[in-house]
Design a protein around this motif. Structure first.
Motif, mmCIF file in Angstrom:
data_model
loop_
_atom_site.group_PDB
_atom_site.id
_atom_site.type_symbol
_atom_site.label_atom_id
_atom_site.label_comp_id
_atom_site.label_asym_id
_atom_site.label_seq_id
_atom_site.Cartn_x
_atom_site.Cartn_y
_atom_site.Cartn_z
ATOM 1 N N THR A 65 -9.862 -9.333 -4.595
ATOM 2 C CA THR A 65 -9.780 -8.596 -3.340
ATOM 3 C C THR A 65 -8.980 -7.320 -3.519
ATOM 4 N N LEU A 66 -7.848 -7.393 -4.150
ATOM 5 C CA LEU A 66 -7.036 -6.216 -4.382
ATOM 6 C C LEU A 66 -7.732 -5.236 -5.308
ATOM 7 N N ASP B 100 -10.996 -4.663 -5.402
ATOM 8 C CA ASP B 100 -12.066 -3.980 -4.673
ATOM 9 C C ASP B 100 -11.526 -2.979 -3.669
ATOM 10 N N CYS B 101 -10.325 -3.078 -3.210
ATOM 11 C CA CYS B 101 -9.763 -2.173 -2.219
ATOM 12 C C CYS B 101 -9.408 -0.841 -2.891
ATOM 13 N N CYS C 262 -5.948 3.032 0.267
ATOM 14 C CA CYS C 262 -6.625 2.571 1.473
ATOM 15 C C CYS C 262 -5.995 1.271 1.965
ATOM 16 N N CYS D 142 -6.783 -2.460 3.451
ATOM 17 C CA CYS D 142 -7.806 -3.495 3.573
ATOM 18 C C CYS D 142 -7.203 -4.702 4.272
ATOM 19 N N THR D 143 -7.759 -5.064 5.396
ATOM 20 C CA THR D 143 -7.338 -6.258 6.121
ATOM 21 C C THR D 143 -8.575 -6.974 6.624
ATOM 22 N N LEU E 87 -11.690 -1.831 6.581
ATOM 23 C CA LEU E 87 -11.249 -0.946 5.507
ATOM 24 C C LEU E 87 -10.982 0.433 6.096
ATOM 25 N N CYS F 278 -9.608 4.239 5.191
ATOM 26 C CA CYS F 278 -9.219 5.281 4.246
ATOM 27 C C CYS F 278 -9.055 6.605 4.978
ATOM 28 N N LEU G 144 -16.354 -0.270 -2.928
ATOM 29 C CA LEU G 144 -15.955 -0.693 -1.590
ATOM 30 C C LEU G 144 -16.156 -2.199 -1.456
ATOM 31 N N PRO G 145 -15.287 -2.889 -0.764
ATOM 32 C CA PRO G 145 -15.455 -4.338 -0.588
ATOM 33 C C PRO G 145 -16.773 -4.642 0.134
ATOM 34 N N VAL H 239 -16.742 -5.779 4.089
ATOM 35 C CA VAL H 239 -16.215 -4.931 5.141
ATOM 36 C C VAL H 239 -17.243 -4.807 6.275
#
Length: 507
Positions: A30-31, A33-34, A38, A40-41, A45, A47, A59-60, A63
């Motif tokens: 996960t970290l 891909d962010c 930016c 990410c939660t 996403l 930015c 990009l995840p 999202v």
């Protein structure tokens, strides 16, 4: 045996330590891909405000809300949204996007909101918005849009809100809305553009729910009589798009910017406009009054056969067969709409939209008013009660005037009389009263004194010229009010001496 068990345990510990060293120093997927810097939660996403000139490469894929606003993006490449199959909201405002291009929004079929406001877009092509079949809100305000392709919005069948304000548009096709389907469209913002000519007939044929959300203020519109009457009628009907911005609806009286006047404040400009110019311009909706609990059926009265008929409820719900989501409204096969039990929530404007070979989004509107049943009238209403009271009062007056007086008589002046019966022949007291002109309560020459309880004293001043004195009437204390015939008149010496030969003054 014990050695084998010990050897196995050592091997397991070694494998665990190797696995830990292998993943040490590497971030989680996960970290990884962010993008850098930016936020990410979960499925969001952001930015925004990073000065990006290009979209991040990785990009995840999970999202659903992507925010790339307040950057320096100048171009979007085709296929850049292919990995983001779950995307629902895309924010690209406050960038430097000048063009879009074909395939930019491919694989974005689930997108609901697209924000392209505050960029440098100068036009929209036929295929710039392809692939946005589920889009509901499109923000294009504060750009430099001066040209829209005739089919720029073709394929946006679910679009309900389109914001094109603060651009440089000089014309807009209200006939087919540049490919839009007016069934879902409820808000169309064209304010603060350069619209100089608006076809009034096309405006009048728009559905009622779209008229309520059509914003045309702050445009250099001509002071046209037909447009004035149309906007005036919308203002009287209370359409929010006109009422909320009434002061910002202006027109050019002499086709120069300095001659801009307000539509609803300078009626002298339109005083020569005849109402006949607006006659038949806009078809008024049919007014229907329905009682709560009754049934209702609405027919889509159109001028030619239709291939497709749809209804829009007062709550802006699109009604197709079989009917509404709550089941209270049913759309039949012939296109008519029925409500078995009308409720207060059904009050408002129902709009029928029909399309066909010889029809182009023809509409028919019904304004339904729902009322509750009135209670049964009372047995004696207010009018009947008033009439009865008048009749009783008249009877009492007639009885008082024409009924003979009672036969009883008072026996003593010291007792309260039960009934006063006055003689029919005038008494001397009455004759004196007829001859008098002024009735005073205190004699002018005789000092006032306190009368006893049952003493009645009257002083009369003559009105005839033959008497220059005063007539003083003295009534004894034993005078019977019920029998005034025994009244005795006496002439006082003072009065007699003052009158001389003209006659005595009686007291």
């Amino acid at each position: 045996m014990a050695r084998r068990v010990l050897l196995g345990m050592l091997l397991c510990m070694l494998c665990v330590s190797l696995d830990a060293s292998e993943y040490e120093g590497f971030p989680s997927p996960t970290l990884h891909d962010c993008p850098d810097k930016c936020v990410c939660t979960a499925d969001l996403l952001s930015c925004a405000g990073l000065g990006l000139q290009n979209v991040p490469a990785a990009l995840p894929t999970t999202v659903a809300d992507l925010d790339l606003s307040h950057n320096s993006l100048q171009r979007l490449f085709p296929g850049w949204l292919v990995p983001l199959s779950r995307l629902r909201t895309l924010r690209l405002s406050h960038n430097e996007l000048g063009t879009l291009g074909r395939g930019v929004f491919s694989n974005a079929s689930g997108l609901r909101l697209l924000d392209l406001s505050s960029n440098t877009l100068r036009g929209l092509g036929r295929h710039d918005l392809d692939g946005l079949g589920a889009l509901e809100t499109l923000l294009l305000f504060n750009n430099h849009l001066a040209h829209l392709d005739q089919h720029a919005f073709h394929g946006l069948g679910s679009l309900s809100r389109l914001y094109l304000g603060c651009n440089e548009l000089k014309s807009f096709s209200f006939d087919h809305l540049h490919g839009l389907d007016s069934v879902h469209l409820h808000t169309l913002d064209l304010s603060s553009n350069q619209l100089r000519h608006i076809p009034v007939t096309e405006l009048a044929s728009l559905p009622a729910f779209l008229k309520n959300g059509l914003y045309l203020h702050n445009n250099p519109l001509p002071c046209d009589c037909r447009l004035y009457h149309l906007l005036q009628r919308w203002h009287q009907r209370g359409l929010s798009a006109v009422c909320d911005f009434a002061r910002e609806y202006t027109c050019l009286a002499f086709k120069v910017p300095s001659s801009r006047v307000h539509f609803f404040e300078h009626s002298r400009i339109f005083e020569n406009c005849s109402a006949a110019t607006a006659h038949g311009l806009e078809r008024a909706e049919e007014q229907l009054d329905v009682q709560v609990g009754k049934s209702l059926r609405l027919h889509c009265n159109i001028s030619a056969p239709a291939i497709r008929i749809a209804w829009v409820s007062p709550q802006h719900e699109l009604l197709l067969a079989p009917g509404s989501q709550d089941g209270s409204i049913v759309v039949l096969g012939d296109g008519s709409l029925t409500i078995n039990s009308v409720q207060p929530r059904h009050e408002g404007i129902f709009v029928c939209l029909a399309t066909g070979p010889r029809l182009h989004n023809q509409t028919h509107e019904y304004n339904v008013s729902v009322y509750r049943s009135h209670p049964e009238p009372e047995v004696f209403s207010t009018s009947y009660t008033t009439l009865l009271g008048c009749a009783v009062g008249l009877v009492l007056v007639l009885l008082y005037l024409f009924m003979p007086p009672c036969r009883g008589c008072c026996h003593c002046c010291h007792q309260t009389c039960c009934c006063r019966r006055w003689p029919r022949t005038p008494s001397p007291l009455q004759e004196l009263s007829a001859q008098s002109s002024v009735l005073s309560a205190t004699p002018p020459d005789v000092p006032s004194r306190k009368a006893s309880t049952h003493k009645h004293v009257v002083f009369l001043e003559p009105g005839r010229r033959g008497l220059n004195g005063r007539v003083q009437l003295a009534i004894a204390e034993d005078f019977d009010l019920c029998n005034p015939g025994g009244l005795q008149l006496k002439v006082s010496s003072e009065s007699a001496s003052s009158t001389g030969s003209e006659g005595p003054m009686m007291t």
